[in-house]
Design a protein around this motif. Structure first.
Motif, PDB file in Angstrom:
ATOM      1  N   LYS A 202       7.340  -9.498   7.351  1.00 17.88           N
ATOM      2  CA  LYS A 202       6.256  -9.352   6.567  1.00 17.88           C
ATOM      3  C   LYS A 202       6.014  -7.653   6.071  1.00 17.88           C
ATOM      4  O   LYS A 202       5.736  -7.449   5.163  1.00 17.88           O
ATOM      5  N   GLN A 203       6.190  -7.082   7.244  1.00 22.38           N
ATOM      6  CA  GLN A 203       5.830  -5.533   7.015  1.00 22.38           C
ATOM      7  C   GLN A 203       6.861  -4.962   6.278  1.00 22.38           C
ATOM      8  O   GLN A 203       6.912  -3.963   5.547  1.00 22.38           O
TER       9      GLN A 203
ATOM     10  N   LYS B  28       8.600  -6.320   3.917  1.00 18.33           N
ATOM     11  CA  LYS B  28       8.420  -6.696   2.332  1.00 18.33           C
ATOM     12  C   LYS B  28       7.463  -5.620   1.937  1.00 18.33           C
ATOM     13  O   LYS B  28       7.633  -5.229   0.762  1.00 18.33           O
ATOM     14  N   VAL B  29       6.419  -5.214   2.699  1.00 17.88           N
ATOM     15  CA  VAL B  29       5.501  -4.346   2.465  1.00 17.88           C
ATOM     16  C   VAL B  29       6.084  -3.016   2.294  1.00 17.88           C
ATOM     17  O   VAL B  29       5.660  -2.402   1.055  1.00 17.88           O
TER      18      VAL B  29
ATOM     19  N   TYR C 262       7.889  -2.836  -0.971  1.00 18.85           N
ATOM     20  CA  TYR C 262       6.982  -2.804  -2.137  1.00 18.85           C
ATOM     21  C   TYR C 262       6.592  -1.373  -2.490  1.00 18.85           C
ATOM     22  O   TYR C 262       6.401  -0.927  -3.512  1.00 18.85           O
ATOM     23  N   LYS C 263       6.100  -0.874  -1.287  1.00 12.46           N
ATOM     24  CA  LYS C 263       5.629   0.572  -1.328  1.00 12.46           C
ATOM     25  C   LYS C 263       6.713   1.449  -2.046  1.00 12.46           C
ATOM     26  O   LYS C 263       6.624   2.407  -2.862  1.00 12.46           O
TER      27      LYS C 263
ATOM     28  N   HIS D 148       7.111   1.142  -5.443  1.00 13.75           N
ATOM     29  CA  HIS D 148       5.913   1.992  -6.315  1.00 13.75           C
ATOM     30  C   HIS D 148       5.839   3.290  -5.869  1.00 13.75           C
ATOM     31  O   HIS D 148       4.549   4.023  -6.246  1.00 13.75           O
ATOM     32  N   SER D 149       6.754   3.742  -5.228  1.00 14.50           N
ATOM     33  CA  SER D 149       6.423   5.220  -4.735  1.00 14.50           C
ATOM     34  C   SER D 149       7.260   6.299  -5.520  1.00 14.50           C
ATOM     35  O   SER D 149       8.390   6.074  -6.188  1.00 14.50           O
TER      36      SER D 149
ATOM     37  N   THR E 210      -2.990   6.567   5.612  1.00 16.53           N
ATOM     38  CA  THR E 210      -2.683   5.111   5.672  1.00 16.53           C
ATOM     39  C   THR E 210      -1.974   4.475   6.830  1.00 16.53           C
ATOM     40  O   THR E 210      -2.553   3.275   7.208  1.00 16.53           O
TER      41      THR E 210
ATOM     42  N   TYR F  70      -3.815   1.429   8.938  1.00 18.17           N
ATOM     43  CA  TYR F  70      -2.932   0.475   9.384  1.00 18.17           C
ATOM     44  C   TYR F  70      -3.327  -0.040  10.981  1.00 18.17           C
ATOM     45  O   TYR F  70      -3.590  -0.967  11.179  1.00 18.17           O
TER      46      TYR F  70
END
Lengths: 272, 300
Positions: free
Chosen positions: A3-4, A6-7, A10-11, A14-15, A102, A106
């Protein structure tokens, strides 16, 4: 963990740093396309490929250095620059988690810093390897096109293999950079140290290459703990003296050592 | 009990940022943490959030006192600690998407719902780095609220908010507390705002925990009264009891604190004057949270 990861992907998607990295690779590709024959940090007997190291782009004499060697060497030559893009991507991505707080958030919400770090490192390894591989292949095709050289499948596969090996060395170095960042907590200091040291290593290797056997233990040791030793050999296709195994063992040891150090620091240190 | 600290000490070198702090937050409370700059509020919140470890003492989070257990329990929390923690290159929606994926919340509906809740539903493609401080604060609040936490921890959430934003935040927090039974820990410098919002207060000063007090207890201590300063308090007291028919007063030194007739000081004046009592001063008085806090700090 999945899951992490994938996160983290995603980051990265979009970075801004990822897009800066892509622009960096495009810029390098443009320089590669526009430049002619270039020697970079080379040493040894340059007319004998197995007796020379360094980064050769478009160097062929048609006799001692056939066009095939020239094309294949050229594909890997710009690793001398492209590792800096990977380093910047890695350090920017990690330091932004601290700078933007961030990472702290977390942890506040029940995450473990080491989970985020491992997932982020995994995502960076994937992205960097893919970008390095695409970049090397584009360099290969550009060079082959420029010299009208018909590439064979085995040559492409060999290039992929060496590009992956170069990336493995790079990833170990990136892992080390994250360790340094976690230890020093200063992006500027880490970038300065890590941008200079490999280049110093390459210069040291170049100047002592001819008489490296006579330099005792320290000089080869210093040279071999830096990634440019492996890149200088692999990029010049000097695949002798067990360099592939040396590169793999070096990468595994550096990666695991730096990863363990980072996890220990993250587990026991308070967040700033 | 949602959170408890027992004899917590936190030292940075020789300096004690927290010194023997005992605190407890009950479920359903809005706990206002009050203190000057450097009092230790943020250190306390950092320990609660797992960003710092106590040098001595114990903490219990949802009844769990183990480090590993507390990490798990923190999944039930939403936090806004120090400055808003955002991804600057992402939009508000993308920021929330990161946290939705991270926390494994199914469905994307919660993103719009939460953005609407904090008034950021129309930010479109605007990136967080281009947000005003108030908008960043709202987005950070949205992140904290995304997983509908049981315990909300807010460190100076009113920073950067305009007056309307402060009122809206207060209304939102009261709604979350009353309708969703969310327990809230909030630290703020704006004491008037804290007074309107919190049900319990903890007062920190130079790392020491001075007092924990409920709103009812505070109201009792800060009761409004008429301060009457006279030469003869004994005679004045007798007159008040006989003429004004009230025993809601206290005598301290040369002052009588009368808790009745607050709206009719002229009646009190007339009665005392008719009884030939020499009056030095009659004035409405009583502390608010700010006055109480200030006098407590001065006494410590």
């Amino acid at each position: 963990m999945g899951k992490q990861i994938k996160v983290e992907l995603y980051k990265l998607l979009h970075s801004r740093t990822t897009y800066v990295s892509l622009i960096g690779y495009l810029f390098l590709l443009l320089i590669f396309f526009a430049s002619g024959s270039v020697f970079m940090m080379v040493a040894g007997n340059l007319s004998v490929p197995s007796e020379s190291i360094g980064f050769f782009k478009g160097i062929a004499d048609g006799i001692n250095i056939p066009i095939q060697i020239s094309v294949l060497r050229s594909a890997h030559s710009f690793i001398i620059f492209s590792w800096l893009i990977g380093l910047n991507l890695c350090i920017s991505t990690f330091s932004s988690e601290t700078k933007n707080r961030t990472l702290s958030l977390y942890i506040c919400e029940g995450g473990k810093a080491e989970t985020l770090y491992i997932a982020k490192m995994f995502a960076i390894c994937i992205v960097t390897t893919i970008l390095q591989l695409i970049f090397t292949l584009l360099c290969l095709f550009l060079m082959a096109g420029q010299l009208n050289y018909p590439l064979t499948t085995s040559e492409v596969l060999q290039t992929v293999g060496i590009a992956l090996l170069n990336s493995v060395v790079l990833l170990a170095f990136l892992e080390f950079s994250v360790f340094m960042l976690t230890l020093l907590r200063s992006r500027i200091a880490v970038e300065l140290i890590l941008c200079l040291i490999p280049l110093i290593g390459a210069i040291l290797y170049g100047t002592s290459f001819a008489e490296i056997q006579a330099t005792g233990v320290q000089t080869p040791l210093v040279i071999k703990i830096l990634p440019t030793y492996y890149w200088a050999n692999l990029a010049s296709l000097r695949l002798i003296d067990g360099i592939i195994w040396e590169a793999l063992i070096y990468s595994i040891l550096l990666f695991c050592g730096a990863a363990m150090g980072t996890v220990i620091l993250l587990k026991h240190r308070e967040m700033k | 009990m949602i959170f408890q600290m027992e004899h917590v000490v936190k030292k940075y070198g020789a300096h004690a940022a927290l010194d023997d702090v005992n605190l407890s937050i009950q479920q359903g409370a809005i706990y206002g943490l009050i203190g000057e700059n450097g009092a230790g509020k943020t250190t306390l919140i950092r320990i609660l959030c797992g960003l710092a470890y106590p040098t001595q003492g114990k903490i219990y989070l949802f009844g769990d006192d183990t480090k590993a257990g507390q990490v798990k329990q923190r999944k039930r929390m939403g936090c806004l600690v120090e400055s808003p923690a955002l991804y600057p290159d992402m939009t508000a929606e993308q920021n929330l998407e990161v946290h939705r994926l991270q926390r494994g919340i199914p469905g994307k509906d919660c993103i719009q719902e939460t953005l609407t809740l904090v008034g950021l539903e129309n930010t479109g493609h605007k990136k967080a780095k281009n947000f005003s401080l108030g908008m960043r604060q709202r987005l950070a609040l949205a992140i904290a609220l995304l997983s509908k936490p049981e315990f909300l921890v807010l460190d100076e959430p009113t920073n950067g908010l305009d007056p309307m934003g402060i009122v809206e935040l207060r209304e939102l927090l009261l709604h979350l507390n009353q309708e969703k039974n969310m327990t809230i820990l909030i630290s703020s410098h704006i004491l008037s705002e804290m007074y309107q919002l919190a049900t319990d207060y903890g007062i920190l000063h130079k790392g020491k925990f001075l007092e924990q007090i409920t709103k009812d207890e505070l109201n009792e201590k800060c009761k409004k009264y008429l301060s009457i300063q006279v030469a003869d308090t004994a005679k004045a007291s007798a007159v008040i009891e006989q003429q004004l028919k009230t025993v809601h007063y206290e005598v301290t030194n040369q002052e009588i604190r009368l808790y009745a007739y607050l709206d009719q000081p002229e009646v009190v004046l007339k009665v005392l004057a008719d009884a030939d009592i020499k009056i030095k001063k009659v004035a409405p008085s009583g502390e608010d949270l700010e006055g109480y806090f200030t006098s407590l700090i001065r006494r410590s």
